[in-house]
Design a protein around this motif. Structure first.
Motif, mmCIF file in Angstrom:
data_model
loop_
_atom_site.group_PDB
_atom_site.id
_atom_site.type_symbol
_atom_site.label_atom_id
_atom_site.label_comp_id
_atom_site.label_asym_id
_atom_site.label_seq_id
_atom_site.Cartn_x
_atom_site.Cartn_y
_atom_site.Cartn_z
ATOM 1 N N GLY A 156 -80.054 2.537 80.152
ATOM 2 C CA GLY A 156 -80.306 2.936 81.526
ATOM 3 C C GLY A 156 -79.328 3.979 82.010
ATOM 4 N N ASP A 157 -79.562 4.402 83.235
ATOM 5 C CA ASP A 157 -78.701 5.369 83.897
ATOM 6 C C ASP A 157 -77.522 4.626 84.526
ATOM 7 O OD1 ASP A 157 -77.645 7.585 85.092
ATOM 8 O OD2 ASP A 157 -79.361 7.980 86.401
ATOM 9 N N LEU A 158 -76.343 5.225 84.483
ATOM 10 C CA LEU A 158 -75.164 4.599 85.096
ATOM 11 C C LEU A 158 -75.091 4.989 86.570
ATOM 12 C CD1 LEU A 158 -72.532 5.041 82.247
ATOM 13 C CD2 LEU A 158 -74.050 3.108 82.716
ATOM 14 N N ASN A 159 -76.112 4.570 87.319
ATOM 15 C CA ASN A 159 -76.214 4.928 88.732
ATOM 16 C C ASN A 159 -75.810 3.790 89.660
ATOM 17 O OD1 ASN A 159 -78.336 3.219 88.246
ATOM 18 N ND2 ASN A 159 -79.945 4.621 88.916
ATOM 19 N N ASN A 160 -75.105 2.825 89.120
ATOM 20 C CA ASN A 160 -74.717 1.654 89.885
ATOM 21 C C ASN A 160 -73.463 1.061 89.226
ATOM 22 O OD1 ASN A 160 -74.532 -1.087 90.818
ATOM 23 N ND2 ASN A 160 -76.670 -0.986 91.464
ATOM 24 N N PRO A 161 -72.426 0.720 89.995
ATOM 25 C CA PRO A 161 -71.213 0.132 89.396
ATOM 26 C C PRO A 161 -71.485 -1.123 88.577
ATOM 27 C CG PRO A 161 -70.824 0.728 91.688
ATOM 28 C CD PRO A 161 -72.300 0.902 91.453
ATOM 29 N N ILE A 162 -72.551 -1.848 88.923
ATOM 30 C CA ILE A 162 -72.899 -3.055 88.175
ATOM 31 C C ILE A 162 -73.173 -2.710 86.714
ATOM 32 C CG2 ILE A 162 -74.643 -4.865 87.920
ATOM 33 C CD1 ILE A 162 -75.040 -4.729 90.962
ATOM 34 N N ARG A 163 -73.831 -1.589 86.503
ATOM 35 C CA ARG A 163 -74.206 -1.193 85.141
ATOM 36 C C ARG A 163 -72.965 -0.817 84.314
ATOM 37 N NH1 ARG A 163 -79.971 2.030 85.626
ATOM 38 N NH2 ARG A 163 -81.129 0.256 86.483
ATOM 39 N N THR A 164 -72.057 -0.102 84.918
ATOM 40 C CA THR A 164 -70.824 0.238 84.212
ATOM 41 C C THR A 164 -70.015 -1.015 83.900
ATOM 42 O OG1 THR A 164 -70.776 2.369 85.357
ATOM 43 C CG2 THR A 164 -68.741 1.658 84.294
ATOM 44 N N ARG A 165 -69.970 -1.942 84.859
ATOM 45 C CA ARG A 165 -69.260 -3.204 84.646
ATOM 46 C C ARG A 165 -69.875 -3.976 83.481
ATOM 47 N NH1 ARG A 165 -70.430 -6.472 89.318
ATOM 48 N NH2 ARG A 165 -69.526 -4.700 90.401
ATOM 49 N N PHE A 166 -71.194 -3.959 83.407
ATOM 50 C CA PHE A 166 -71.872 -4.646 82.310
ATOM 51 C C PHE A 166 -71.504 -4.021 80.965
ATOM 52 C CE2 PHE A 166 -75.544 -4.451 79.394
ATOM 53 C CZ PHE A 166 -75.547 -5.783 78.993
ATOM 54 N N LEU A 167 -71.547 -2.688 80.885
ATOM 55 C CA LEU A 167 -71.222 -2.029 79.619
ATOM 56 C C LEU A 167 -69.778 -2.294 79.208
ATOM 57 C CD1 LEU A 167 -73.054 1.419 79.811
ATOM 58 C CD2 LEU A 167 -73.784 -0.700 78.717
ATOM 59 N N ASP A 168 -68.876 -2.322 80.178
ATOM 60 C CA ASP A 168 -67.476 -2.616 79.862
ATOM 61 C C ASP A 168 -67.329 -4.022 79.280
ATOM 62 O OD1 ASP A 168 -66.526 -0.148 80.647
ATOM 63 O OD2 ASP A 168 -66.119 -0.779 82.712
ATOM 64 N N ALA A 169 -68.172 -4.951 79.772
ATOM 65 C CA ALA A 169 -68.085 -6.337 79.296
ATOM 66 C C ALA A 169 -68.801 -6.544 77.973
ATOM 67 C CB ALA A 169 -68.685 -7.279 80.351
ATOM 68 N N ALA A 170 -69.841 -5.732 77.688
ATOM 69 C CA ALA A 170 -70.719 -6.041 76.560
ATOM 70 C C ALA A 170 -70.636 -5.093 75.380
ATOM 71 C CB ALA A 170 -72.171 -6.074 77.051
ATOM 72 N N ARG A 171 -70.189 -3.860 75.575
ATOM 73 C CA ARG A 171 -70.332 -2.890 74.494
ATOM 74 C C ARG A 171 -69.434 -3.188 73.292
ATOM 75 N NH1 ARG A 171 -66.585 1.651 75.461
ATOM 76 N NH2 ARG A 171 -65.383 1.213 77.351
ATOM 77 N N GLY A 172 -68.427 -4.026 73.463
ATOM 78 C CA GLY A 172 -67.580 -4.379 72.328
ATOM 79 C C GLY A 172 -68.052 -5.600 71.574
ATOM 80 N N LEU A 173 -69.131 -6.232 72.041
ATOM 81 C CA LEU A 173 -69.639 -7.444 71.404
ATOM 82 C C LEU A 173 -70.593 -7.070 70.280
ATOM 83 C CD1 LEU A 173 -70.310 -9.563 74.637
ATOM 84 C CD2 LEU A 173 -68.316 -9.643 73.117
ATOM 85 N N ALA A 174 -70.423 -7.674 69.134
ATOM 86 C CA ALA A 174 -71.185 -7.289 67.945
ATOM 87 C C ALA A 174 -72.682 -7.505 68.107
ATOM 88 C CB ALA A 174 -70.662 -8.074 66.741
ATOM 89 N N PHE A 175 -73.086 -8.471 68.925
ATOM 90 C CA PHE A 175 -74.507 -8.790 69.075
ATOM 91 C C PHE A 175 -75.178 -7.977 70.195
ATOM 92 C CE2 PHE A 175 -72.048 -11.675 71.691
ATOM 93 C CZ PHE A 175 -72.716 -11.649 72.910
ATOM 94 N N CYS A 176 -74.489 -6.983 70.738
ATOM 95 C CA CYS A 176 -75.017 -6.190 71.845
ATOM 96 C C CYS A 176 -75.269 -4.743 71.432
ATOM 97 C CB CYS A 176 -74.057 -6.210 73.032
ATOM 98 S SG CYS A 176 -73.932 -7.804 73.860
ATOM 99 N N ASP A 177 -76.473 -4.272 71.705
ATOM 100 C CA ASP A 177 -76.833 -2.861 71.531
ATOM 101 C C ASP A 177 -77.090 -2.312 72.927
ATOM 102 O OD1 ASP A 177 -77.833 -0.381 70.966
ATOM 103 O OD2 ASP A 177 -79.524 -1.068 69.758
#
Length: 323
Positions: A156-177
């Motif tokens: 998705g587009d990073l047009n909301n702080p919620i989305r950036t917060r989610f990526l910061d929490a999830a992008r380092g997890l092996a089961f997350c694309d």
């Protein structure tokens, strides 16, 4: 990139609506009484949905900015056509307030909108099924939950702080694309674009609000993948406020710290995931009843025009609306 089938559907959408505009509009107005009589015979579920979308109860006057039906703004063509599809059944001189696009707040006067914030004082926002070609595209999913990839996906587009917060929490997890497919996305968040079909290969799809509602929520809930998301704060014709956590979707904490725990649970208990998916699918099915969708849309406009003292109500139709 749009598929050939989707492009064809879009061309048909425009062609059908252009032909409606070309046709003598008096033909539609002569059919109003008959269509209202048919709508009056609808069941209680239709009446409840009508009064959920249009919560107005008291008389009011349109604002000085209200537009006539024969002068609806057409710059946002899909909004225009989605409104004109039903407004054309009424007298061309009737006036209504409206706000096209993503609406964050509640209008000062009763107005037709695509979305509204979820809180008690949102009655001036009369929801219509706007931009439905995009928001109510819910393709079939033939892949069973257990046959999908045991991983989480989001684009998705990073047009909301919620989305950036989610990526910061999830992008380092092996089961997350997860990541943003937009060209302007920072390198650490960038991921290649995925089609809906490619999303549906995953067991878990995250839905995150953007400018208002999450566009992907409808097709996720209509699929055999499990929807994970924070509680919604905006709603559309999809009635997001009526979705129940752990019934229709899996709730996520605002900081997304529980993501790994939730995925681990449903990997261990897939039947629990399938129960939620079945409830989500059932929730989506009512939006495929074209007759009910059209009846509600027509009655939402009728109720607005009666309460704004622009038309006199038919006694039987009004008794049905007001219960």
């Amino acid at each position: 990139m749009a598929s050939l089938k989707r492009t064809t559907q879009k061309l048909f959408y425009y062609a059908r609506n252009v032909m409606r505009d070309i046709a003598p509009q008096a033909l539609f107005r002569r059919r109003l009484a008959g269509r209202l009589e048919q709508a009056r015979l609808s069941d209680e579920a239709v009446r409840r949905r009508l009064n959920y979308y249009n919560k107005l109860q008291d008389a009011f006057l349109p604002s000085t900015y209200a537009v006539r039906i024969d002068n609806l703004p057409s710059a946002r063509s899909m909004y225009y056509y989605d409104l004109k599809e039903f407004a054309r059944y009424f007298d061309a001189g009737l006036r209504l307030d409206l706000e096209f696009g993503d609406v964050i707040g509640v209008p000062d006067v009763p107005s037709f909108v695509k979305n509204r914030p979820i809180h008690a004082d949102n009655g001036n926002s009369v929801i219509m099924k706007f931009n439905k070609f995009r928001h109510f595209h819910m393709p079939a999913d033939a892949i069973a939950f257990t046959d999908k990839l045991p991983a989480v996906v989001w684009r998705g587009d990073l047009n909301n702080p919620i989305r950036t917060r989610f990526l910061d929490a999830a992008r380092g997890l092996a089961f997350c694309d997860v990541g943003s497919h937009k060209q302007n996305a920072p390198a650490e968040y960038a991921k290649p674009f995925l089609t809906i079909s490619q999303h549906l290969r995953y067991r878990y799809i995250v839905s995150l609000e953007g400018n208002d509602v999450a566009t992907n929520l409808k097709w996720i809930m209509n699929s055999n993948s499990l929807c994970l998301m924070p509680a919604p704060t905006y709603e559309t014709w999809f009635a997001e406020s009526r979705l129940k956590a752990n019934v229709h979707y899996v709730p996520l904490d605002p900081d997304f710290a529980d993501l790994a725990e939730k995925v681990s649970y449903f990997e261990k208990y897939p039947t629990a995931a399938e129960r939620i998916i079945a409830a989500a699918n059932a929730y989506c099915r009512k939006f495929s009843n074209q007759w009910a969708e059209e009846a509600i849309s027509l009655l939402a406009l009728y109720k607005y025009f009666v309460l704004s003292d622009q038309i006199k109500p038919d006694a039987e139709v009004w008794r049905y609306i007001m219960g």
